[in-house]
Design an enzyme around this catalytic site. Sequence first.
Site, PDB file in Angstrom:
ATOM      1  N   ASP A 181       0.838  -1.198   0.000  1.00 21.65           N
ATOM      2  CA  ASP A 181       0.000   0.000   0.000  1.00 21.65           C
ATOM      3  C   ASP A 181       0.875   1.250   0.000  1.00 21.65           C
ATOM      4  O   ASP A 181       1.208   1.758   1.065  1.00 21.65           O
ATOM      5  CB  ASP A 181      -0.914  -0.023   1.230  1.00 21.65           C
ATOM      6  CG  ASP A 181      -1.908   1.100   1.260  1.00 21.65           C
ATOM      7  OD1 ASP A 181      -2.171   1.675   0.200  1.00 21.65           O
ATOM      8  OD2 ASP A 181      -2.422   1.409   2.351  1.00 21.65           O
TER       9      ASP A 181
ATOM     10  N   GLU B  95      -2.467  10.258  -0.799  1.00 21.44           N
ATOM     11  CA  GLU B  95      -3.740   9.527  -0.763  1.00 21.44           C
ATOM     12  C   GLU B  95      -4.113   9.161   0.672  1.00 21.44           C
ATOM     13  O   GLU B  95      -5.276   9.214   1.052  1.00 21.44           O
ATOM     14  CB  GLU B  95      -3.649   8.265  -1.627  1.00 21.44           C
ATOM     15  CG  GLU B  95      -4.962   7.512  -1.772  1.00 21.44           C
ATOM     16  CD  GLU B  95      -5.246   6.492  -0.660  1.00 21.44           C
ATOM     17  OE1 GLU B  95      -6.379   6.008  -0.571  1.00 21.44           O
ATOM     18  OE2 GLU B  95      -4.309   6.181   0.119  1.00 21.44           O
TER      19      GLU B  95
END
Length: 473
Positions: A297, A331
């Site tokens: 991630d 993000e």
Amino acid sequence: MKKLNTLLLIFTFTLAGFAQNNSVSEDSLMLRKLYEQSLLNGKSYEWLDHLSNNIGGRLSGSVNAERAVKYTKAELEKLGLDKVWLQPVMVPKWTRGVQEYAYVQVAEGTTTPVNITALGGSVATPETGLRAEVVEVHGLEELASLGKEKLAGKIVFYNRPMQPDVIHTFEAYGGCVDQRYSGAAEAAKYGAAGVIVRSMSHKIDKYPHTGSMSYGELPDEKRIPAAAISTQDADYLSSMLKLNKDLSFYYKMNCKNYPDVESYNVIGEITGSENPEEIIVVGGHLDSWDLGDGSHDDGAGVVQSMEVLRLFKESGITPKKTIRVVLFMNEENGLRGGKKYAEVATAKNENHVFALESDSGGFTPRGFSFDASPQQFQKVQSWEPLFKPYLIHYFELGGSGADIGPLKGGNTVLAGLRPDSQRYFDYHHAATDTFEAVNKRELELGAATMASLVYLVDKYGFDSIQNQPDILK
């Protein structure tokens, strides 16, 4: 004459059939070539190795995030793309400070250390730490029923787990992540002194999982510290509360919020040969949390997106449309990069026809989800048989990705790569999200799968289902 017309009609349909079969065969061979290039001569794993092991966790606004920007820009330039540039974006800066410390105290002098981590954006505890009694709840809705009388001065312990019988793990995650994101803001309204939140993971282990949280419009002086506790220790704390409701919890955190700083989205493109004004975006987010090195991630999504353009170059594909890779910044705790990219695209009146995001880990690809009209999705479905030799069977309407979400509108089709997600939340936002957790072959299969979809979108587009071979027949 009638006989001649019939023969001409038959001949025309025969030629159309040959052309259709030839196109299907051509597409099949090109997909095969993309998979071979990725599996035999791929760069994604090498890029991820450097990103993870030479740079590490890339918290938004950090030195490592800056290093990642410079590295990925340099690597894109090596590919010989038509254009590579940095897009400035202001991002939040938050630091963790020294490692957090916590324990459960069941009696005077009797303590058990537990594993916690500060949630991204949290304020620190007092300098000497915070000790208070604990009130366990299983969701935000329970706070109102308890009221200020039972919550004031206490530490609220949110202990709603990810629902284990929900097959789609992102749905299970969505079912409990509100307690992490809004838990502190809601508890503060009732005078709570702090919050601890069960980590968002199916796995029972000692590793706490961080993640973003928000105080909403809460004034600075009313903000309370928020931490995640490992699933193993959450179960321990819950069991001890059943035996002794008067136990206390102590934790100390040194995190700090700073003013916004400048960072960048990293962008590279191959200019379209026929319709350069039509833009296809493929991307992932360059920032990560700081506990691990952010390999799943979203280091995986970053290098897979870069690999799409490299595979086009290596396979000799000259795209009709402009193919653009965007490595979004921030993000994790703000989505600033995705919003800035869409803002600039709107200001320039750019025509984005398709955007594909990889942000679900580097596991075995299963397919894609699409944010599209029924007519557009019908066209996508006609490509399914081309993917089945690679065991890609999942083509579903609904959902795409957070960073490309701001591009939604008009006829733009959005999509998300969907790998097997059953193990994703074992690593998500935890110290276990490291390079060793990524399988090279799975990562490379994902990159080839993304490149294959981009190839088909570039070749056929979404305007009409008439302009492509009807593979389903």
